[in-house]
Write a protein that holds these residues in place. Sequence first.
Motif, PDB file in Angstrom:
ATOM      1  N   MET A   1       0.835  -1.191   0.000  1.00  0.00           N
ATOM      2  CA  MET A   1       0.000   0.000   0.000  1.00  0.00           C
ATOM      3  C   MET A   1       0.879   1.255   0.000  1.00  0.00           C
ATOM      4  O   MET A   1       1.884   1.298   0.693  1.00  0.00           O
ATOM      5  CB  MET A   1      -0.877   0.020   1.251  1.00  0.00           C
ATOM      6  CG  MET A   1      -1.998  -1.009   1.282  1.00  0.00           C
ATOM      7  SD  MET A   1      -3.299  -0.477   0.202  1.00  0.00           S
ATOM      8  CE  MET A   1      -3.947  -2.020  -0.309  1.00  0.00           C
ATOM      9  N   TYR A  18      -4.507   2.248   1.785  1.00  0.00           N
ATOM     10  CA  TYR A  18      -5.235   2.661   0.592  1.00  0.00           C
ATOM     11  C   TYR A  18      -4.254   3.135  -0.464  1.00  0.00           C
ATOM     12  O   TYR A  18      -3.168   3.619  -0.158  1.00  0.00           O
ATOM     13  CB  TYR A  18      -6.248   3.763   0.908  1.00  0.00           C
ATOM     14  CG  TYR A  18      -5.638   4.984   1.557  1.00  0.00           C
ATOM     15  CD1 TYR A  18      -5.272   6.080   0.786  1.00  0.00           C
ATOM     16  CD2 TYR A  18      -5.418   5.039   2.929  1.00  0.00           C
ATOM     17  CE1 TYR A  18      -4.701   7.191   1.369  1.00  0.00           C
ATOM     18  CE2 TYR A  18      -4.840   6.151   3.521  1.00  0.00           C
ATOM     19  CZ  TYR A  18      -4.484   7.222   2.731  1.00  0.00           C
ATOM     20  OH  TYR A  18      -3.897   8.317   3.308  1.00  0.00           O
ATOM     21  N   GLU A  19      -4.646   2.940  -1.681  1.00  0.00           N
ATOM     22  CA  GLU A  19      -3.863   3.431  -2.811  1.00  0.00           C
ATOM     23  C   GLU A  19      -4.273   4.875  -3.079  1.00  0.00           C
ATOM     24  O   GLU A  19      -5.460   5.184  -3.166  1.00  0.00           O
ATOM     25  CB  GLU A  19      -4.122   2.579  -4.057  1.00  0.00           C
ATOM     26  CG  GLU A  19      -3.650   1.149  -3.935  1.00  0.00           C
ATOM     27  CD  GLU A  19      -2.144   1.014  -3.965  1.00  0.00           C
ATOM     28  OE1 GLU A  19      -1.455   1.950  -4.435  1.00  0.00           O
ATOM     29  OE2 GLU A  19      -1.656  -0.024  -3.508  1.00  0.00           O
ATOM     30  N   ASP A  22      -6.191   5.300  -6.564  1.00  0.00           N
ATOM     31  CA  ASP A  22      -7.078   4.214  -6.944  1.00  0.00           C
ATOM     32  C   ASP A  22      -8.202   4.105  -5.923  1.00  0.00           C
ATOM     33  O   ASP A  22      -8.134   4.690  -4.853  1.00  0.00           O
ATOM     34  CB  ASP A  22      -6.315   2.884  -6.955  1.00  0.00           C
ATOM     35  CG  ASP A  22      -6.187   2.292  -8.337  1.00  0.00           C
ATOM     36  OD1 ASP A  22      -6.976   2.668  -9.211  1.00  0.00           O
ATOM     37  OD2 ASP A  22      -5.294   1.462  -8.525  1.00  0.00           O
ATOM     38  N   GLU A  23      -9.207   3.342  -6.253  1.00  0.00           N
ATOM     39  CA  GLU A  23     -10.305   3.096  -5.322  1.00  0.00           C
ATOM     40  C   GLU A  23     -10.071   1.791  -4.561  1.00  0.00           C
ATOM     41  O   GLU A  23     -10.970   0.995  -4.360  1.00  0.00           O
ATOM     42  CB  GLU A  23     -11.648   3.049  -6.070  1.00  0.00           C
ATOM     43  CG  GLU A  23     -12.197   4.413  -6.399  1.00  0.00           C
ATOM     44  CD  GLU A  23     -12.458   5.268  -5.163  1.00  0.00           C
ATOM     45  OE1 GLU A  23     -13.090   4.783  -4.196  1.00  0.00           O
ATOM     46  OE2 GLU A  23     -12.021   6.430  -5.161  1.00  0.00           O
ATOM     47  N   ILE A  24      -8.840   1.561  -4.156  1.00  0.00           N
ATOM     48  CA  ILE A  24      -8.485   0.347  -3.435  1.00  0.00           C
ATOM     49  C   ILE A  24      -8.171   0.712  -1.989  1.00  0.00           C
ATOM     50  O   ILE A  24      -7.419   1.639  -1.724  1.00  0.00           O
ATOM     51  CB  ILE A  24      -7.256  -0.332  -4.073  1.00  0.00           C
ATOM     52  CG1 ILE A  24      -7.566  -0.743  -5.503  1.00  0.00           C
ATOM     53  CG2 ILE A  24      -6.792  -1.522  -3.246  1.00  0.00           C
ATOM     54  CD1 ILE A  24      -6.365  -1.213  -6.286  1.00  0.00           C
ATOM     55  N   SER A  25      -8.769  -0.034  -1.080  1.00  0.00           N
ATOM     56  CA  SER A  25      -8.466   0.145   0.334  1.00  0.00           C
ATOM     57  C   SER A  25      -8.661  -1.181   1.041  1.00  0.00           C
ATOM     58  O   SER A  25      -9.389  -2.047   0.574  1.00  0.00           O
ATOM     59  CB  SER A  25      -9.371   1.210   0.958  1.00  0.00           C
ATOM     60  OG  SER A  25     -10.718   0.780   0.930  1.00  0.00           O
ATOM     61  N   THR A  26      -8.012  -1.321   2.152  1.00  0.00           N
ATOM     62  CA  THR A  26      -8.195  -2.517   2.967  1.00  0.00           C
ATOM     63  C   THR A  26      -7.773  -2.219   4.390  1.00  0.00           C
ATOM     64  O   THR A  26      -7.225  -1.162   4.679  1.00  0.00           O
ATOM     65  CB  THR A  26      -7.433  -3.727   2.396  1.00  0.00           C
ATOM     66  OG1 THR A  26      -7.920  -4.907   3.023  1.00  0.00           O
ATOM     67  CG2 THR A  26      -5.945  -3.599   2.596  1.00  0.00           C
ATOM     68  N   SER A  56     -16.576   2.164  -2.794  1.00  0.00           N
ATOM     69  CA  SER A  56     -15.509   3.164  -2.798  1.00  0.00           C
ATOM     70  C   SER A  56     -14.566   2.852  -1.649  1.00  0.00           C
ATOM     71  O   SER A  56     -14.910   2.140  -0.705  1.00  0.00           O
ATOM     72  CB  SER A  56     -16.093   4.570  -2.633  1.00  0.00           C
ATOM     73  OG  SER A  56     -16.509   4.782  -1.295  1.00  0.00           O
ATOM     74  N   LYS A  57     -13.343   3.386  -1.721  1.00  0.00           N
ATOM     75  CA  LYS A  57     -12.379   3.055  -0.676  1.00  0.00           C
ATOM     76  C   LYS A  57     -12.835   3.548   0.691  1.00  0.00           C
ATOM     77  O   LYS A  57     -12.617   2.869   1.683  1.00  0.00           O
ATOM     78  CB  LYS A  57     -10.981   3.536  -1.017  1.00  0.00           C
ATOM     79  CG  LYS A  57     -10.783   5.011  -1.161  1.00  0.00           C
ATOM     80  CD  LYS A  57      -9.330   5.277  -1.541  1.00  0.00           C
ATOM     81  CE  LYS A  57      -9.151   6.631  -2.149  1.00  0.00           C
ATOM     82  NZ  LYS A  57      -7.794   6.824  -2.623  1.00  0.00           N
ATOM     83  N   ASN A  60     -15.608   1.139   1.878  1.00  0.00           N
ATOM     84  CA  ASN A  60     -15.003  -0.125   2.252  1.00  0.00           C
ATOM     85  C   ASN A  60     -14.397  -0.040   3.656  1.00  0.00           C
ATOM     86  O   ASN A  60     -14.643  -0.904   4.507  1.00  0.00           O
ATOM     87  CB  ASN A  60     -13.936  -0.531   1.237  1.00  0.00           C
ATOM     88  CG  ASN A  60     -13.361  -1.892   1.512  1.00  0.00           C
ATOM     89  OD1 ASN A  60     -14.089  -2.863   1.690  1.00  0.00           O
ATOM     90  ND2 ASN A  60     -12.052  -1.966   1.554  1.00  0.00           N
ATOM     91  N   ILE A  61     -13.617   0.993   3.911  1.00  0.00           N
ATOM     92  CA  ILE A  61     -12.991   1.147   5.228  1.00  0.00           C
ATOM     93  C   ILE A  61     -14.038   1.355   6.303  1.00  0.00           C
ATOM     94  O   ILE A  61     -13.955   0.755   7.387  1.00  0.00           O
ATOM     95  CB  ILE A  61     -11.969   2.314   5.217  1.00  0.00           C
ATOM     96  CG1 ILE A  61     -10.783   1.964   4.326  1.00  0.00           C
ATOM     97  CG2 ILE A  61     -11.513   2.667   6.618  1.00  0.00           C
ATOM     98  CD1 ILE A  61      -9.995   0.739   4.727  1.00  0.00           C
TER      99      ILE A  61
END
Length: 94
Positions: A1, A18-19, A22-26, A56-57, A60-61
């Motif tokens: 990340m 999160y990126e 980008d719309e990436i999160s974890t 969306s990130k 998601n979070i």
Amino acid sequence: MNDSITFSNKKIDFIIGYERYDEISTLYIRFWQENELFNIGWIAFVRGEKSEEGQSKLDNITHLLDYIEKNYAEITNFQFCQESRKMIEDFMNK
């Protein structure tokens, strides 16, 4: 990340990653003593608490933080996370 925020109590860490573009999160949990890291998004998914649908990130979070709040005792239990990892592996091997 690329970017992350970590909350720690010196026994476990919660790491929000999160990126930036980008719309990436974890969200991860790391157990210090065992030196193990688990993906809470995958745990929530295999435990039936999260769908595969994209979010969306931020959504998601937020969802994963709610999951942690509702299931804190389980999520902070190393054995629960190990069992979840096995469930994830079984899911991926289908």
